[in-house]
Design a protein around this motif. Structure first.
Motif, PDB file in Angstrom:
ATOM      1  N   PRO A   6       0.828  -1.218   0.000  1.00  0.00           N
ATOM      2  CA  PRO A   6       0.000   0.000   0.000  1.00  0.00           C
ATOM      3  C   PRO A   6       0.860   1.265   0.000  1.00  0.00           C
ATOM      4  O   PRO A   6       0.480   2.282  -0.599  1.00  0.00           O
ATOM      5  N   GLU A   7       2.013   1.191   0.657  1.00  0.00           N
ATOM      6  CA  GLU A   7       2.903   2.359   0.714  1.00  0.00           C
ATOM      7  C   GLU A   7       3.431   2.694  -0.674  1.00  0.00           C
ATOM      8  O   GLU A   7       3.497   3.868  -1.049  1.00  0.00           O
ATOM      9  N   LEU A   8       3.822   1.655  -1.444  1.00  0.00           N
ATOM     10  CA  LEU A   8       4.335   1.891  -2.799  1.00  0.00           C
ATOM     11  C   LEU A   8       3.235   2.441  -3.698  1.00  0.00           C
ATOM     12  O   LEU A   8       3.463   3.373  -4.475  1.00  0.00           O
ATOM     13  N   THR A   9       2.047   1.875  -3.566  1.00  0.00           N
ATOM     14  CA  THR A   9       0.911   2.352  -4.374  1.00  0.00           C
ATOM     15  C   THR A   9       0.634   3.816  -4.091  1.00  0.00           C
ATOM     16  O   THR A   9       0.464   4.623  -5.023  1.00  0.00           O
ATOM     17  N   GLU A  10       0.594   4.189  -2.822  1.00  0.00           N
ATOM     18  CA  GLU A  10       0.317   5.577  -2.447  1.00  0.00           C
ATOM     19  C   GLU A  10       1.443   6.497  -2.899  1.00  0.00           C
ATOM     20  O   GLU A  10       1.192   7.618  -3.364  1.00  0.00           O
ATOM     21  N   ALA A  11       2.691   6.031  -2.784  1.00  0.00           N
ATOM     22  CA  ALA A  11       3.835   6.845  -3.200  1.00  0.00           C
ATOM     23  C   ALA A  11       3.780   7.125  -4.703  1.00  0.00           C
ATOM     24  O   ALA A  11       4.071   8.241  -5.149  1.00  0.00           O
ATOM     25  N   ARG A  12       3.401   6.131  -5.486  1.00  0.00           N
ATOM     26  CA  ARG A  12       3.318   6.328  -6.936  1.00  0.00           C
ATOM     27  C   ARG A  12       2.143   7.224  -7.315  1.00  0.00           C
ATOM     28  O   ARG A  12       2.241   8.032  -8.236  1.00  0.00           O
ATOM     29  N   ARG A  13       1.034   7.060  -6.612  1.00  0.00           N
ATOM     30  CA  ARG A  13      -0.096   7.955  -6.854  1.00  0.00           C
ATOM     31  C   ARG A  13       0.302   9.403  -6.578  1.00  0.00           C
ATOM     32  O   ARG A  13      -0.015  10.306  -7.355  1.00  0.00           O
ATOM     33  N   GLU A  14       1.004   9.622  -5.465  1.00  0.00           N
ATOM     34  CA  GLU A  14       1.440  10.973  -5.109  1.00  0.00           C
ATOM     35  C   GLU A  14       2.422  11.523  -6.129  1.00  0.00           C
ATOM     36  O   GLU A  14       2.398  12.713  -6.451  1.00  0.00           O
ATOM     37  N   GLU A  15       3.293  10.661  -6.653  1.00  0.00           N
ATOM     38  CA  GLU A  15       4.257  11.114  -7.666  1.00  0.00           C
ATOM     39  C   GLU A  15       3.540  11.570  -8.930  1.00  0.00           C
ATOM     40  O   GLU A  15       3.908  12.573  -9.543  1.00  0.00           O
ATOM     41  N   ILE A  16       2.502  10.838  -9.310  1.00  0.00           N
ATOM     42  CA  ILE A  16       1.717  11.211 -10.491  1.00  0.00           C
ATOM     43  C   ILE A  16       1.003  12.542 -10.249  1.00  0.00           C
ATOM     44  O   ILE A  16       1.014  13.429 -11.114  1.00  0.00           O
ATOM     45  N   ILE A  17       0.399  12.678  -9.080  1.00  0.00           N
ATOM     46  CA  ILE A  17      -0.306  13.921  -8.749  1.00  0.00           C
ATOM     47  C   ILE A  17       0.660  15.093  -8.711  1.00  0.00           C
ATOM     48  O   ILE A  17       0.364  16.188  -9.214  1.00  0.00           O
ATOM     49  N   ASN A  18       1.844  14.873  -8.136  1.00  0.00           N
ATOM     50  CA  ASN A  18       2.855  15.940  -8.072  1.00  0.00           C
ATOM     51  C   ASN A  18       3.313  16.356  -9.460  1.00  0.00           C
ATOM     52  O   ASN A  18       3.548  17.543  -9.723  1.00  0.00           O
ATOM     53  N   ALA A  19       3.462  15.382 -10.358  1.00  0.00           N
ATOM     54  CA  ALA A  19       3.877  15.693 -11.732  1.00  0.00           C
ATOM     55  C   ALA A  19       2.816  16.532 -12.429  1.00  0.00           C
ATOM     56  O   ALA A  19       3.124  17.506 -13.139  1.00  0.00           O
ATOM     57  N   CYS A  20       1.560  16.176 -12.216  1.00  0.00           N
ATOM     58  CA  CYS A  20       0.446  16.942 -12.791  1.00  0.00           C
ATOM     59  C   CYS A  20       0.433  18.362 -12.224  1.00  0.00           C
ATOM     60  O   CYS A  20       0.267  19.335 -12.968  1.00  0.00           O
ATOM     61  N   GLU A  21       0.630  18.466 -10.924  1.00  0.00           N
ATOM     62  CA  GLU A  21       0.631  19.775 -10.268  1.00  0.00           C
ATOM     63  C   GLU A  21       1.725  20.677 -10.835  1.00  0.00           C
ATOM     64  O   GLU A  21       1.503  21.869 -11.086  1.00  0.00           O
ATOM     65  N   LYS A  22       2.900  20.119 -11.057  1.00  0.00           N
ATOM     66  CA  LYS A  22       4.006  20.911 -11.589  1.00  0.00           C
ATOM     67  C   LYS A  22       3.714  21.394 -13.002  1.00  0.00           C
ATOM     68  O   LYS A  22       3.968  22.551 -13.348  1.00  0.00           O
ATOM     69  N   LEU A  23       3.159  20.523 -13.838  1.00  0.00           N
ATOM     70  CA  LEU A  23       2.799  20.915 -15.200  1.00  0.00           C
ATOM     71  C   LEU A  23       1.728  21.999 -15.208  1.00  0.00           C
ATOM     72  O   LEU A  23       1.731  22.900 -16.057  1.00  0.00           O
ATOM     73  N   TYR A  24       0.811  21.921 -14.231  1.00  0.00           N
ATOM     74  CA  TYR A  24      -0.308  22.857 -14.166  1.00  0.00           C
ATOM     75  C   TYR A  24       0.144  24.273 -13.813  1.00  0.00           C
ATOM     76  O   TYR A  24      -0.605  25.223 -14.003  1.00  0.00           O
ATOM     77  N   GLN A  25       1.358  24.406 -13.346  1.00  0.00           N
ATOM     78  CA  GLN A  25       1.890  25.727 -13.024  1.00  0.00           C
ATOM     79  C   GLN A  25       2.184  26.543 -14.281  1.00  0.00           C
ATOM     80  O   GLN A  25       2.191  27.777 -14.245  1.00  0.00           O
ATOM     81  N   THR A  26       2.428  25.855 -15.399  1.00  0.00           N
ATOM     82  CA  THR A  26       2.789  26.559 -16.641  1.00  0.00           C
ATOM     83  C   THR A  26       1.874  26.229 -17.817  1.00  0.00           C
ATOM     84  O   THR A  26       1.951  26.884 -18.851  1.00  0.00           O
ATOM     85  N   LYS A  27       1.009  25.231 -17.667  1.00  0.00           N
ATOM     86  CA  LYS A  27       0.133  24.827 -18.757  1.00  0.00           C
ATOM     87  C   LYS A  27      -1.314  24.755 -18.278  1.00  0.00           C
ATOM     88  O   LYS A  27      -1.581  24.625 -17.084  1.00  0.00           O
ATOM     89  N   SER A  28      -2.222  24.797 -19.238  1.00  0.00           N
ATOM     90  CA  SER A  28      -3.641  24.712 -18.905  1.00  0.00           C
ATOM     91  C   SER A  28      -4.082  23.256 -18.834  1.00  0.00           C
ATOM     92  O   SER A  28      -3.364  22.343 -19.267  1.00  0.00           O
ATOM     93  N   PHE A  29      -5.265  23.050 -18.299  1.00  0.00           N
ATOM     94  CA  PHE A  29      -5.840  21.708 -18.204  1.00  0.00           C
ATOM     95  C   PHE A  29      -5.891  21.040 -19.575  1.00  0.00           C
ATOM     96  O   PHE A  29      -5.527  19.869 -19.719  1.00  0.00           O
ATOM     97  N   ARG A  30      -6.318  21.760 -20.573  1.00  0.00           N
ATOM     98  CA  ARG A  30      -6.464  21.180 -21.902  1.00  0.00           C
ATOM     99  C   ARG A  30      -5.125  20.850 -22.542  1.00  0.00           C
ATOM    100  O   ARG A  30      -5.018  19.913 -23.339  1.00  0.00           O
ATOM    101  N   GLU A  31      -4.096  21.592 -22.206  1.00  0.00           N
ATOM    102  CA  GLU A  31      -2.778  21.370 -22.802  1.00  0.00           C
ATOM    103  C   GLU A  31      -2.065  20.150 -22.227  1.00  0.00           C
ATOM    104  O   GLU A  31      -1.252  19.516 -22.893  1.00  0.00           O
ATOM    105  N   ILE A  32      -2.359  19.817 -20.981  1.00  0.00           N
ATOM    106  CA  ILE A  32      -1.656  18.728 -20.300  1.00  0.00           C
ATOM    107  C   ILE A  32      -2.213  17.378 -20.750  1.00  0.00           C
ATOM    108  O   ILE A  32      -3.418  17.181 -20.820  1.00  0.00           O
ATOM    109  N   THR A  33      -1.311  16.454 -21.064  1.00  0.00           N
ATOM    110  CA  THR A  33      -1.705  15.114 -21.500  1.00  0.00           C
ATOM    111  C   THR A  33      -1.176  14.061 -20.528  1.00  0.00           C
ATOM    112  O   THR A  33      -0.249  14.312 -19.755  1.00  0.00           O
ATOM    113  N   ILE A  34      -1.779  12.880 -20.596  1.00  0.00           N
ATOM    114  CA  ILE A  34      -1.304  11.751 -19.796  1.00  0.00           C
ATOM    115  C   ILE A  34       0.161  11.463 -20.137  1.00  0.00           C
ATOM    116  O   ILE A  34       0.968  11.142 -19.254  1.00  0.00           O
TER     117      ILE A  34
END
Length: 206
Positions: A6-34
């Motif tokens: 569960p710790e690894l799963t949560e850590a990876r989820r947080e890493e994905i969310i953090n990556a999205c958050e960083k991109l959102y600082q310079t790009k719009s929702f529509r511009e960001i892709t998976i």
């Protein structure tokens, strides 16, 4: 869901969310892709689909995290401060949202897309945290304004929370929008998150 602790799963989820958050600082929702979000993580891009099926679910998880941080701040305030005037309460709520500009930004720009593009289990997880926000603000009203009736508290909640969706667009304006308003002859007053929230809360409290 991938195999692992569960710790690894949560850590990876947080890493994905953090990556999205960083991109959102310079790009719009529509511009960001998976693909872009995946490229910003330490594991393979296709692994993202083990945790989130669409970028809407990632943004919804980011919004959920923002709500949790806001809830924690409000609860901490209630633990530390026993009484407030209407002015002090309005200032407290205004400052709490001033520190959560990203919460307001996501709400204003992408809320409908996130909810319609997320699977039911992700939407339920978000709604649980959102519901906690409603209860936390209500608890603040109980604590600081015990004289308010149940109806008055309900009126406050169901006016205040919809207002949150409109704060960010009124406080963050692009040069293009500013130029268009000037050209249209609109005498617009630009206010801060704090100013709009404070005046809204103060009026709701009477």
């Amino acid at each position: 869901m991938p195999k692992g602790s569960p710790e690894l799963t949560e850590a990876r989820r947080e890493e994905i969310i953090n990556a999205c958050e960083k991109l959102y600082q310079t790009k719009s929702f529509r511009e960001i892709t998976i693909k872009e979000i995946g490229n910003a993580t330490s594991f393979t891009r296709t692994s993202i689909y083990n945790y989130f099926q669409a970028k809407e679910e990632i943004f919804l998880a980011l919004l959920k995290r923002e709500y949790k941080l806001w809830n924690s701040a409000l609860k901490q305030t209630m633990e530390q401060i026993g009484a407030m005037t209407k002015e002090e309460f309005a200032a407290m709520l205004a400052h709490s949202l001033e520190e959560r500009a990203q919460l307001l930004k996501i709400m204003a720009m992408n809320h409908y897309d996130m909810e319609t593009g997320s699977r039911p289990e992700h939407l339920k997880a978000f709604k649980l945290v959102y519901g906690e926000s409603l209860r936390t603000v209500t608890a603040c009203l109980h604590r600081y304004f015990p004289q308010m009736t149940a109806e008055q508290k309900q009126d406050f909640i169901y006016t205040f929370f919809p207002c949150l969706f409109g704060i960010y667009p009124y406080t963050h304006v692009t040069e293009k929008q500013r130029a268009a308003m000037d050209a249209a002859g609109i005498d617009y007053v630009f206010l801060s998150i704090y100013e709009i929230t404070y005046h809204c809360v103060r009026k709701l409290l009477g």
